[in-house]
Scaffold this active site. Structure first.
Site, PDB file in Angstrom:
ATOM      1  N   GLY A  40      28.564  24.910  58.063  1.00 19.29           N
ATOM      2  CA  GLY A  40      27.927  25.111  59.358  1.00 19.29           C
ATOM      3  C   GLY A  40      27.578  26.575  59.469  1.00 19.29           C
ATOM      4  O   GLY A  40      27.528  27.283  58.456  1.00 19.29           O
ATOM      5  N   ALA A  43      31.403  28.000  59.498  1.00 18.19           N
ATOM      6  CA  ALA A  43      32.506  27.336  58.816  1.00 18.19           C
ATOM      7  C   ALA A  43      32.056  26.762  57.482  1.00 18.19           C
ATOM      8  O   ALA A  43      30.880  26.457  57.280  1.00 18.19           O
ATOM      9  CB  ALA A  43      33.039  26.213  59.695  1.00 18.19           C
ATOM     10  N   VAL A  45      33.295  23.512  54.988  1.00 17.76           N
ATOM     11  CA  VAL A  45      34.121  22.314  55.120  1.00 17.76           C
ATOM     12  C   VAL A  45      34.353  21.714  53.734  1.00 17.76           C
ATOM     13  O   VAL A  45      33.402  21.459  52.995  1.00 17.76           O
ATOM     14  CB  VAL A  45      33.468  21.298  56.079  1.00 17.76           C
ATOM     15  CG1 VAL A  45      34.390  20.116  56.327  1.00 17.76           C
ATOM     16  CG2 VAL A  45      33.111  21.967  57.404  1.00 17.76           C
ATOM     17  N   ASP A 154      26.646  21.833  72.189  1.00 13.82           N
ATOM     18  CA  ASP A 154      25.943  21.780  70.898  1.00 13.82           C
ATOM     19  C   ASP A 154      25.812  20.336  70.403  1.00 13.82           C
ATOM     20  O   ASP A 154      26.036  20.046  69.227  1.00 13.82           O
ATOM     21  CB  ASP A 154      26.684  22.656  69.873  1.00 13.82           C
ATOM     22  CG  ASP A 154      25.765  23.168  68.748  1.00 13.82           C
ATOM     23  OD1 ASP A 154      24.525  23.022  68.862  1.00 13.82           O
ATOM     24  OD2 ASP A 154      26.289  23.702  67.761  1.00 13.82           O
TER      25      ASP A 154
HETATM   26  P1  ADP Z   1      30.016  24.633  62.489  1.00 12.51           P
HETATM   27  O1  ADP Z   1      30.669  25.116  63.729  1.00 12.51           O
HETATM   28  O2  ADP Z   1      30.014  25.677  61.438  1.00 12.51           O
HETATM   29  O3  ADP Z   1      28.685  23.987  62.714  1.00 12.51           O
HETATM   30  P2  ADP Z   1      31.080  21.922  62.137  1.00 12.51           P
HETATM   31  O4  ADP Z   1      32.371  21.565  62.758  1.00 12.51           O
HETATM   32  O5  ADP Z   1      29.852  21.398  62.769  1.00 12.51           O
HETATM   33  O6  ADP Z   1      31.011  23.504  61.923  1.00 12.51           O
HETATM   34  O7  ADP Z   1      31.113  21.457  60.605  1.00 12.51           O
HETATM   35  C1  ADP Z   1      29.979  21.684  59.768  1.00 12.51           C
HETATM   36  C2  ADP Z   1      29.586  20.377  59.096  1.00 12.51           C
HETATM   37  O8  ADP Z   1      30.688  19.901  58.306  1.00 12.51           O
HETATM   38  C3  ADP Z   1      29.287  19.220  60.045  1.00 12.51           C
HETATM   39  O9  ADP Z   1      27.948  19.254  60.475  1.00 12.51           O
HETATM   40  C4  ADP Z   1      29.572  18.010  59.146  1.00 12.51           C
HETATM   41  O10 ADP Z   1      28.509  17.760  58.251  1.00 12.51           O
HETATM   42  C5  ADP Z   1      30.748  18.490  58.312  1.00 12.51           C
HETATM   43  N1  ADP Z   1      32.023  18.067  58.921  1.00 12.51           N
HETATM   44  C6  ADP Z   1      32.756  18.751  59.827  1.00 12.51           C
HETATM   45  N2  ADP Z   1      33.873  18.082  60.172  1.00 12.51           N
HETATM   46  C7  ADP Z   1      33.854  16.939  59.466  1.00 12.51           C
HETATM   47  C8  ADP Z   1      34.730  15.786  59.401  1.00 12.51           C
HETATM   48  N3  ADP Z   1      35.841  15.739  60.120  1.00 12.51           N
HETATM   49  N4  ADP Z   1      34.384  14.766  58.584  1.00 12.51           N
HETATM   50  C9  ADP Z   1      33.249  14.839  57.851  1.00 12.51           C
HETATM   51  N5  ADP Z   1      32.389  15.877  57.875  1.00 12.51           N
HETATM   52  C10 ADP Z   1      32.677  16.912  58.671  1.00 12.51           C
HETATM   53 MG    MG Z   2      28.141  22.189  63.638  1.00 12.71          MG
END
Ligand code: ADP
Ligand code: MG
Length: 325
Positions: A40, A43, A45, A154
């Site tokens: 993201g 972050a 992941v 968001d």
């Molecule tokens: P950011 O704040 O950087 O946007 P997110 O929480 O949206 O972070 O996480 C970035 C991406 O990671 C998400 O858009 C998704 O594709 C993936 N992701 C995040 N959490 C999960 C989860 N629990 N299971 C699967 N994919 C996830």
């Molecule tokens: Mg996000």
């Protein structure tokens, strides 16, 4: 871009729930994929597997410093929002939290179906029947937040995760990184969010409220049913101008097969004045959500599939008979 970081964060003083923050390395307990599967804005992941149970999780690794600013309080806010939401079936579950000298890591329930954004890239549009089922779940998740005065801020397909393969999946909200606690007497004005989904009040530096999410939900439904965003221009500036112009249209080539009920739903959300938009509770009572898009045309799935061959695969599930309205 001006950013106020003072208001709207949950701290441990307002959150009666405690979350243990573990200081040992994540790799003591989990086998962590070295390569992130998603990224993201702030972050990375990674998939991780609990060595004892064999269960997979998503490890969201967030740096505590951004552009030389310590943002740990923001990460703790996100953690409290996730913790408060642990009993909501439409919000991603926080399993554990780890902290190193540079990062905080959220060990989250893994949504194996991935982002709703991927579905849009593969299928372009979604039938009204499937869209209303997913929207009902998203609205339930948002209701849970709004009842606690939390605005997500968001909501977009990248932050909506699927629990299994589309379309027979459930959907959960994730990413509370820019969410805010909306409390009486404090006005939050900030520039944040994602250009295509951002509301006019954010662009005009007017107070943010729960209604700010309702705008993004209007954009989301428009996108799900047409495969196009309602305000995107050639440039970011043009997009922002379109958002603040108050002009919304449903071009025939995109909305020819879409029910009037769906258009009414969108129209009651994409209203410049925040207080005039439907609330999340009103959305759940709207006939489009209650009747699954089939109020006027029980064959709306079929109409859609002939318009766009790519969606026919999940239109075989013929619309059930509805007695509604
Ligand atoms: P950011 O704040 O950087 O946007 P997110 O929480 O949206 O972070 O996480 C970035 C991406 O990671 C998400 O858009 C998704 O594709 C993936 N992701 C995040 N959490 C999960 C989860 N629990 N299971 C699967 N994919 C996830
Ligand atoms: Mg996000």
């Amino acid at each position: 871009e001006k950013v106020d970081y003072q208001e709207g964060f949950i701290t441990k003083d307002h959150c009666p729930l405690t979350v243990p923050v573990r200081l040992q390395p994540l790799t003591d307990t989990y086998t962590v994929d070295p390569k992130p599967f998603a990224r993201g804005k702030f972050a990375t992941v990674r998939r991780c597997r609990n060595r004892e149970t064999g269960v997979d999780y998503a490890a969201k690794c967030i740096r505590k410093r951004r552009r030389a600013v310590d943002v740990r309080h923001e990460i703790m806010h996100e953690m409290f929002v996730l913790k408060q939401s642990e009993h909501c079936p439409h919000i991603i579950r926080l399993h554990e939290v780890y902290e190193s000298s540079t990062e905080v890591i959220f060990v989250l329930e893994m949504a194996v179906g991935g982002e709703l954004q991927r579905v849009l890239e593969d299928h372009e549009v979604i039938s009204e029947k499937v869209a209303t089922r997913l929207m009902r779940q998203i609205l339930e998740g948002v209701t849970f937040l709004h009842e606690r005065n939390i605005a997500h801020l968001d909501i977009k397909p990248q932050n909506l995760l699927l629990t299994s393969t589309f379309p027979r999946c459930d959907v959960k909200l994730c990413d509370f990184g820019i969410s805010r606690l909306i409390s009486k007497g404090t006005e939050i004005r900030e520039i944040l969010g994602t250009p295509d989904y951002v509301s006019p009040e954010i662009l005009q530096y007017e107070p943010i409220s729960l209604a700010t999410d309702m705008w993004s939900i209007g954009v989301l439904v428009y996108v799900l049913l047409s495969g196009h965003t309602p305000f995107t221009g050639e440039t970011k500036q043009e997009t922002f101008w379109n958002i603040t112009s108050g002009i919304l249209d449903f071009p025939e080539e995109l909305f020819g097969g879409v029910s009037n009920d769906a258009k009414d739903f969108i129209q009651r959300l994409l209203i410049t004045e925040p207080s005039e938009r439907m609330t999340v509770k009103e959305c759940l009572r709207h006939s489009w959500i209650r009747c699954g898009g089939n109020l006027e045309n029980p064959w709306s799935d079929v109409v859609l599939s002939s318009r766009n061959a790519k969606v026919s695969v999940f239109s075989v599930e013929v619309a059930e008979e509805v007695t509604c309205g």
